[in-house]
Design a protein around this motif. Structure first.
Motif, mmCIF file in Angstrom:
data_model
loop_
_atom_site.group_PDB
_atom_site.id
_atom_site.type_symbol
_atom_site.label_atom_id
_atom_site.label_comp_id
_atom_site.label_asym_id
_atom_site.label_seq_id
_atom_site.Cartn_x
_atom_site.Cartn_y
_atom_site.Cartn_z
ATOM 1 N N LEU A 17 51.794 30.035 39.440
ATOM 2 C CA LEU A 17 51.472 30.967 40.528
ATOM 3 C C LEU A 17 52.026 30.523 41.876
ATOM 4 O O LEU A 17 51.876 31.223 42.869
ATOM 5 N N TRP A 43 40.784 34.055 45.465
ATOM 6 C CA TRP A 43 41.004 35.460 45.786
ATOM 7 C C TRP A 43 40.339 35.832 47.110
ATOM 8 O O TRP A 43 40.937 36.500 47.957
ATOM 9 N N THR A 49 46.495 37.259 44.618
ATOM 10 C CA THR A 49 46.306 38.710 44.560
ATOM 11 C C THR A 49 45.397 39.049 43.376
ATOM 12 O O THR A 49 45.080 38.180 42.561
ATOM 13 N N LEU A 50 45.026 40.312 43.279
ATOM 14 C CA LEU A 50 44.222 40.742 42.131
ATOM 15 C C LEU A 50 44.982 40.541 40.822
ATOM 16 O O LEU A 50 44.401 40.151 39.809
ATOM 17 N N ASP A 51 46.281 40.793 40.842
ATOM 18 C CA ASP A 51 47.100 40.574 39.646
ATOM 19 C C ASP A 51 47.104 39.092 39.263
ATOM 20 O O ASP A 51 46.963 38.743 38.085
ATOM 21 N N GLU A 52 47.264 38.225 40.248
ATOM 22 C CA GLU A 52 47.244 36.785 39.973
ATOM 23 C C GLU A 52 45.859 36.338 39.514
ATOM 24 O O GLU A 52 45.750 35.469 38.637
ATOM 25 N N SER A 54 43.850 38.082 37.755
ATOM 26 C CA SER A 54 43.815 38.470 36.353
ATOM 27 C C SER A 54 44.571 37.464 35.492
ATOM 28 O O SER A 54 44.111 37.092 34.406
ATOM 29 N N GLN A 55 45.718 36.999 35.975
ATOM 30 C CA GLN A 55 46.483 35.983 35.254
ATOM 31 C C GLN A 55 45.685 34.691 35.111
ATOM 32 O O GLN A 55 45.734 34.040 34.064
ATOM 33 N N ASP A 58 43.106 35.216 32.463
ATOM 34 C CA ASP A 58 43.774 35.218 31.158
ATOM 35 C C ASP A 58 44.086 33.793 30.717
ATOM 36 O O ASP A 58 43.884 33.427 29.554
#
Length: 63
Positions: A17, A43, A49-52, A54-55, A58
């Motif tokens: 990231l 966050w 970010t929100l996408d990161e 989520s990563q 995961d």
């Protein structure tokens, strides 16, 4: 989170990231005063970010 897993997590944050060591250190310090998991603190302070985010979740689920 155990010490080995935390080191792997920090490595993931830095390598995958591209978070700076300073950003991670700030979040780790904030974890002592802000109640919540480290990904949410990252966050909340705008380091991911929100996408990161989520990563991150995961990755945590897969490990």
């Amino acid at each position: 989170m155990g010490a080995t897993r935390q080191r792997q997590f920090i490595r993931f944050l830095q390598e995958d990231l591209a978070l700076s060591p300073d950003s991670i250190a700030i979040a780790l310090r904030q974890r002592d005063t802000d109640v919540g998991p480290l990904p949410m603190i990252l966050w909340k302070y705008g380091f991911v970010t929100l996408d990161e985010l989520s990563q991150i979740y995961d990755w945590l689920e897969a490990v």
